[in-house]
Design an enzyme around this catalytic site. Structure first.
Site, PDB file in Angstrom:
ATOM      1  N   ASN A   1       0.880  -1.164   0.000  1.00  0.00           N
ATOM      2  CA  ASN A   1       0.000   0.000   0.000  1.00  0.00           C
ATOM      3  C   ASN A   1       0.921   1.220   0.000  1.00  0.00           C
ATOM      4  O   ASN A   1       1.458   1.588   1.041  1.00  0.00           O
ATOM      5  CB  ASN A   1      -0.883  -0.048   1.251  1.00  0.00           C
ATOM      6  CG  ASN A   1      -1.718   1.206   1.418  1.00  0.00           C
ATOM      7  OD1 ASN A   1      -1.774   2.054   0.527  1.00  0.00           O
ATOM      8  ND2 ASN A   1      -2.366   1.321   2.572  1.00  0.00           N
TER       9      ASN A   1
ATOM     10  N   HIS B   1      -9.635   1.072   4.481  1.00  0.00           N
ATOM     11  CA  HIS B   1      -8.402   1.296   5.243  1.00  0.00           C
ATOM     12  C   HIS B   1      -8.695   2.241   6.414  1.00  0.00           C
ATOM     13  O   HIS B   1      -9.485   3.175   6.283  1.00  0.00           O
ATOM     14  CB  HIS B   1      -7.317   1.886   4.331  1.00  0.00           C
ATOM     15  CG  HIS B   1      -5.979   1.884   4.988  1.00  0.00           C
ATOM     16  ND1 HIS B   1      -5.618   2.819   5.924  1.00  0.00           N
ATOM     17  CD2 HIS B   1      -4.929   1.028   4.883  1.00  0.00           C
ATOM     18  CE1 HIS B   1      -4.395   2.541   6.360  1.00  0.00           C
ATOM     19  NE2 HIS B   1      -3.954   1.454   5.739  1.00  0.00           N
TER      20      HIS B   1
ATOM     21  N   LYS C   1       0.243   4.252  -0.389  1.00  0.00           N
ATOM     22  CA  LYS C   1      -0.377   5.461   0.178  1.00  0.00           C
ATOM     23  C   LYS C   1      -0.079   6.679  -0.702  1.00  0.00           C
ATOM     24  O   LYS C   1       0.049   6.536  -1.920  1.00  0.00           O
ATOM     25  CB  LYS C   1       0.063   5.642   1.639  1.00  0.00           C
ATOM     26  CG  LYS C   1      -0.187   4.364   2.467  1.00  0.00           C
ATOM     27  CD  LYS C   1      -0.043   4.554   3.954  1.00  0.00           C
ATOM     28  CE  LYS C   1      -0.298   3.217   4.654  1.00  0.00           C
ATOM     29  NZ  LYS C   1      -0.285   3.318   6.099  1.00  0.00           N
TER      30      LYS C   1
ATOM     31  N   GLU D   1      -5.565  -5.062  10.342  1.00  0.00           N
ATOM     32  CA  GLU D   1      -4.589  -3.999  10.563  1.00  0.00           C
ATOM     33  C   GLU D   1      -4.919  -3.256  11.852  1.00  0.00           C
ATOM     34  O   GLU D   1      -5.740  -2.318  11.839  1.00  0.00           O
ATOM     35  CB  GLU D   1      -4.601  -3.007   9.394  1.00  0.00           C
ATOM     36  CG  GLU D   1      -4.213  -3.621   8.066  1.00  0.00           C
ATOM     37  CD  GLU D   1      -3.658  -2.569   7.111  1.00  0.00           C
ATOM     38  OE1 GLU D   1      -2.571  -2.808   6.568  1.00  0.00           O
ATOM     39  OE2 GLU D   1      -4.290  -1.518   6.927  1.00  0.00           O
TER      40      GLU D   1
ATOM     41  N   GLU E   1      -7.127   4.624   7.621  1.00  0.00           N
ATOM     42  CA  GLU E   1      -6.872   6.050   7.356  1.00  0.00           C
ATOM     43  C   GLU E   1      -8.083   6.674   6.651  1.00  0.00           C
ATOM     44  O   GLU E   1      -8.413   7.831   6.875  1.00  0.00           O
ATOM     45  CB  GLU E   1      -5.588   6.206   6.521  1.00  0.00           C
ATOM     46  CG  GLU E   1      -4.355   5.961   7.390  1.00  0.00           C
ATOM     47  CD  GLU E   1      -3.127   5.482   6.639  1.00  0.00           C
ATOM     48  OE1 GLU E   1      -3.100   5.546   5.395  1.00  0.00           O
ATOM     49  OE2 GLU E   1      -2.179   5.032   7.318  1.00  0.00           O
TER      50      GLU E   1
ATOM     51  N   GLY F   1       2.166   2.228  10.733  1.00  0.00           N
ATOM     52  CA  GLY F   1       3.121   3.322  10.605  1.00  0.00           C
ATOM     53  C   GLY F   1       3.781   3.722  11.907  1.00  0.00           C
ATOM     54  O   GLY F   1       4.415   4.767  12.000  1.00  0.00           O
TER      55      GLY F   1
ATOM     56  N   SER G   1       3.153  -2.173  10.357  1.00  0.00           N
ATOM     57  CA  SER G   1       4.602  -2.211  10.620  1.00  0.00           C
ATOM     58  C   SER G   1       5.226  -3.572  10.322  1.00  0.00           C
ATOM     59  O   SER G   1       6.159  -4.001  11.002  1.00  0.00           O
ATOM     60  CB  SER G   1       4.914  -1.770  12.058  1.00  0.00           C
ATOM     61  OG  SER G   1       4.477  -0.423  12.255  1.00  0.00           O
TER      62      SER G   1
HETATM   63  P1  PGA Z   1       2.576   0.210   7.642  1.00  0.00           P
HETATM   64  O1  PGA Z   1       1.131   0.445   6.975  1.00  0.00           O
HETATM   65  O2  PGA Z   1       3.139  -1.065   7.077  1.00  0.00           O
HETATM   66  O3  PGA Z   1       3.377   1.419   7.236  1.00  0.00           O
HETATM   67  O4  PGA Z   1       2.372   0.129   9.111  1.00  0.00           O
HETATM   68  C1  PGA Z   1       0.268  -0.635   6.724  1.00  0.00           C
HETATM   69  C2  PGA Z   1      -1.004  -0.118   6.109  1.00  0.00           C
HETATM   70  O5  PGA Z   1      -1.454   0.970   6.482  1.00  0.00           O
HETATM   71  O6  PGA Z   1      -1.604  -0.771   5.220  1.00  0.00           O
END
Ligand code: PGA
Length: 252
Positions: A9, A95, A11, A167, A97, A173, A212
């Protein structure tokens, strides 16, 4: 035995040039990992260049979101049929976010899931609890509610080849990964929920972990019986790191 899925992803990152470079590096590594579905999800405007560069390789391309509408007066949205036409095979839906920043509801996410399926795009449904929900002991209730919204709207047949990404919001993140045991507990619960609807669906649906994940922790997560791959944010912007995760999935 489920075929692992490792999806990047990206982003809100990249440029046309960087997208081409990353696609080339990841697709050449993917060529030696035939047992894993490997995909990357760039921003919409980079989708054409990503699909062009990935064409004919072992790397699939997806999108980070999709409209629940097929067309019409929906300013700023992008329909599943449109991304399918360009070559996208996966669509991340729900997601955290987007749930947090764009007010996406469980019902709205379910509609996006079905819109993707209707256009032959495999949805990857994101579910996950916040830190305060975990601390309150609500993790399984939250992810089950998020999954149920899709099962109620789509039904077992409508779920089709859809995948789930667990997740935990507190792990995204942050560099703080769920332990393999914490993740396995949730993955098993999600699969159990699918099994209540249809054991065959539960046996085939891929439930991947996100939050992460990186080369150094992928193997221990993938070793868990109900973890079928990963949805990778930060580490997917580095081809070597991302391919290390895909290799861990292949070896699990
Ligand atoms: P990350 O993000 O691996 O940077 O923690 C995962 C995601 O948001 O899909």
């Amino acid at each position: 035995m489920r075929r692992p899925l490792v999806c990047g992803n990206w982003k809100l990152n990249g440029s046309i040039g960087r997208t081409g470079e990353l696609i080339d590096a990841v697709s050449s590594g993917a060529a030696s990992l035939p047992g894993v579905d490997i995909a990357v999800c760039p921003v919409f405007v980079h989708l054409p260049v990503a699909c062009e560069r990935a064409a004919g390789t072992a790397l699939a391309v997806g999108v980070q979101d999709v409209s629940d509408q097929v067309g019409g007066a929906f300013t700023g949205e992008v329909a599943a049929a449109m991304v399918a036409e360009i070559g996208a095979r996966f669509a991340i839906v729900g997601h955290s976010e987007r749930r947090a920043r764009h007010g996406e509801t469980d019902g709205g996410v379910a509609a996006k899931f079905m819109a993707a399926r209707a256009s032959g795009v495999t949805p990857i449904l994101c579910v996950g609890e916040t830190l305060s929900e975990r601390d309150a002991g609500e993790t399984l209730a939250v992810v089950t509610r998020q999954l149920d919204a899709v099962l109620e709207a789509a039904g077992v047949t409508g779920f089709g080849d859809g995948a789930i990404a667990y997740e935990p919001v507190w792990a995204i993140g942050t560099g703080r990964t769920a332990t393999p045991e914490q993740a396995q507990e949730v993955h098993a619960a999600l699969r159990g929920r699918l099994a209540e609807q249809d054991p065959a669906l539960a046996a085939r649906a891929r439930v991947v972990y996100g939050g992460s994940m990186k080369g150094a922790n992928a193997a221990e997560l993938m070793a868990m019986p109900d973890i079928d791959g990963g949805l990778i944010g930060g580490a997917s912007l580095d081809a070597e790191e991302f391919l290390a995760i895909a290799r861990a999935a292949a070896a699990a």
